[in-house]
Design a protein around this motif. Structure first.
Motif, PDB file in Angstrom:
ATOM      1  N   VAL A   1      36.914   1.752 -16.073  1.00  0.00           N
ATOM      2  CA  VAL A   1      35.606   1.779 -16.739  1.00  0.00           C
ATOM      3  C   VAL A   1      35.637   2.734 -17.928  1.00  0.00           C
ATOM      4  CG1 VAL A   1      33.192   2.485 -16.473  1.00  0.00           C
ATOM      5  CG2 VAL A   1      34.276   1.064 -14.732  1.00  0.00           C
ATOM      6  N   GLY A   2      36.245   3.910 -17.738  1.00  0.00           N
ATOM      7  CA  GLY A   2      36.335   4.869 -18.836  1.00  0.00           C
ATOM      8  C   GLY A   2      37.097   4.317 -20.020  1.00  0.00           C
ATOM      9  N   ILE A   3      38.204   3.652 -19.753  1.00  0.00           N
ATOM     10  CA  ILE A   3      38.996   3.055 -20.837  1.00  0.00           C
ATOM     11  C   ILE A   3      38.218   1.924 -21.500  1.00  0.00           C
ATOM     12  CG2 ILE A   3      41.078   1.713 -21.335  1.00  0.00           C
ATOM     13  CD1 ILE A   3      42.456   3.373 -19.097  1.00  0.00           C
ATOM     14  N   GLY A   4      37.497   1.146 -20.683  1.00  0.00           N
ATOM     15  CA  GLY A   4      36.668   0.085 -21.251  1.00  0.00           C
ATOM     16  C   GLY A   4      35.606   0.640 -22.184  1.00  0.00           C
ATOM     17  N   LEU A   5      35.002   1.768 -21.811  1.00  0.00           N
ATOM     18  CA  LEU A   5      33.984   2.398 -22.658  1.00  0.00           C
ATOM     19  C   LEU A   5      34.595   2.963 -23.945  1.00  0.00           C
ATOM     20  CD1 LEU A   5      31.865   4.147 -19.883  1.00  0.00           C
ATOM     21  CD2 LEU A   5      31.180   2.198 -21.294  1.00  0.00           C
ATOM     22  N   ILE A   6      35.831   3.417 -23.858  1.00  0.00           N
ATOM     23  CA  ILE A   6      36.528   3.819 -25.092  1.00  0.00           C
ATOM     24  C   ILE A   6      36.671   2.607 -26.002  1.00  0.00           C
ATOM     25  CG2 ILE A   6      38.750   4.573 -26.038  1.00  0.00           C
ATOM     26  CD1 ILE A   6      39.055   6.389 -23.612  1.00  0.00           C
ATOM     27  N   GLY A   7      36.996   1.461 -25.392  1.00  0.00           N
ATOM     28  CA  GLY A   7      37.076   0.223 -26.167  1.00  0.00           C
ATOM     29  C   GLY A   7      35.757  -0.102 -26.828  1.00  0.00           C
TER      30      GLY A   7
END
Length: 276
Positions: free
Chosen positions: A76-82
């Protein structure tokens, strides 16, 4: 023809990588809203007992407690960075659509970039072991920020303006959802008639409830500024609990919570069919 060429140029400048980042970000947003909605439903059912926190922090904590929770939180954190990178690319190169290269659209994307950068940072910090970051209470954060700003010169006016902006954004979100303006961003030709109807239900109901939540939180910020009392500012969790204190009781909170779940599902649909 010229506008189509400009849109194509913007797409080429962003590249396929940004499109992947956008879809990952929309999916991550969907997870957050889905979990917040579920937590709010539990609060409505339990009468506010149980100590659960219906906000981003509570959603991240809930996710971390699932099997492979740490991996899911990182995802989720990486997705939000995206999501943040996608919004940055829109601010720099312009967004898809006929108005995507206008100054207003770019400014809005820049604001969203800052917002999602902060959110992504808190979730990544939680995933890395800083449990006070990603799972921090938005209620306490709202009170702390309000108290700090009220101490500035002209701080009261600044908080009123911020609250009015948040309330206005909530109304704008709800109205746009009701008018189904999101359809301009969807690849409708790739969807069956039944899918379009389902997405409309998710988009309208979810968007209106999300807008109502934002508008209400903005109203509390204005109250806090007028009364010069930061304790009147409310984060997502406290704002949701307020709905249960209305004459409609927990039923209104239940309706809003279901709306947030629907908006989470709508975000998944956007991740699949949005034109990025």
């Amino acid at each position: 023809m010229g506008q189509w060429a400009n849109d194509s140029d913007a797409r080429a400048a962003r590249g396929k990588g940004t499109a992947v980042a956008a879809r990952a970000g929309l999916a991550a947003r969907g997870v957050i809203y889905l979990l917040v909605g579920v937590l709010a439903l539990r609060i409505a059912h339990n009468g506010g007992d149980g100590g659960e926190q219906a906000d981003r922090g509570g959603a991240v904590q809930e996710l971390a407690e699932k099997p492979f929770g740490q991996v899911l939180v990182w995802a989720v954190g990486i997705g939000l960075i995206g999501m943040a990178l996608w919004r940055l690319s829109e601010a720099v190169f312009g967004a898809a659509g006929p108005d995507g290269r206008k100054a207003r659209a770019r400014l809005l994307s820049a604001v969203r970039f800052v917002f999602y950068s902060v959110v992504a940072g808190s979730v990544i910090a939680f995933a890395a072991g800083e449990r006070g970051s990603g799972a921090g209470s938005t209620d306490e954060q709202s009170k702390d920020i309000t108290a700090r700003v009220l101490g500035w010169p002209a701080g009261q006016a600044l908080v009123i303006c911020a609250g009015a902006a948040l309330a206005g954004a909530g109304v704008w979100i709800a109205v746009r959802a009701a008018l189904r303006t999101y359809r301009r961003q969807l690849n409708l030709w790739d969807m069956s008639e039944g899918t379009r109807r389902t997405v409309d239900v998710l988009g309208v109901a979810g968007g209106v409830c999300r807008g109502l939540l934002f508008a209400t939180a903005g109203g509390f910020a204005i109250q806090a500024a007028v009364a010069y009392d930061p304790d009147r500012a409310k984060g997502l969790d406290d704002t949701l609990r307020t709905f249960a204190g209305t004459p409609a009781g927990p039923w209104l909170l239940t309706v809003v919570a279901v709306g947030l779940v629907l908006f989470g599902l709508f975000s998944f649909a956007m991740a699949r069919w949005r034109n990025v």
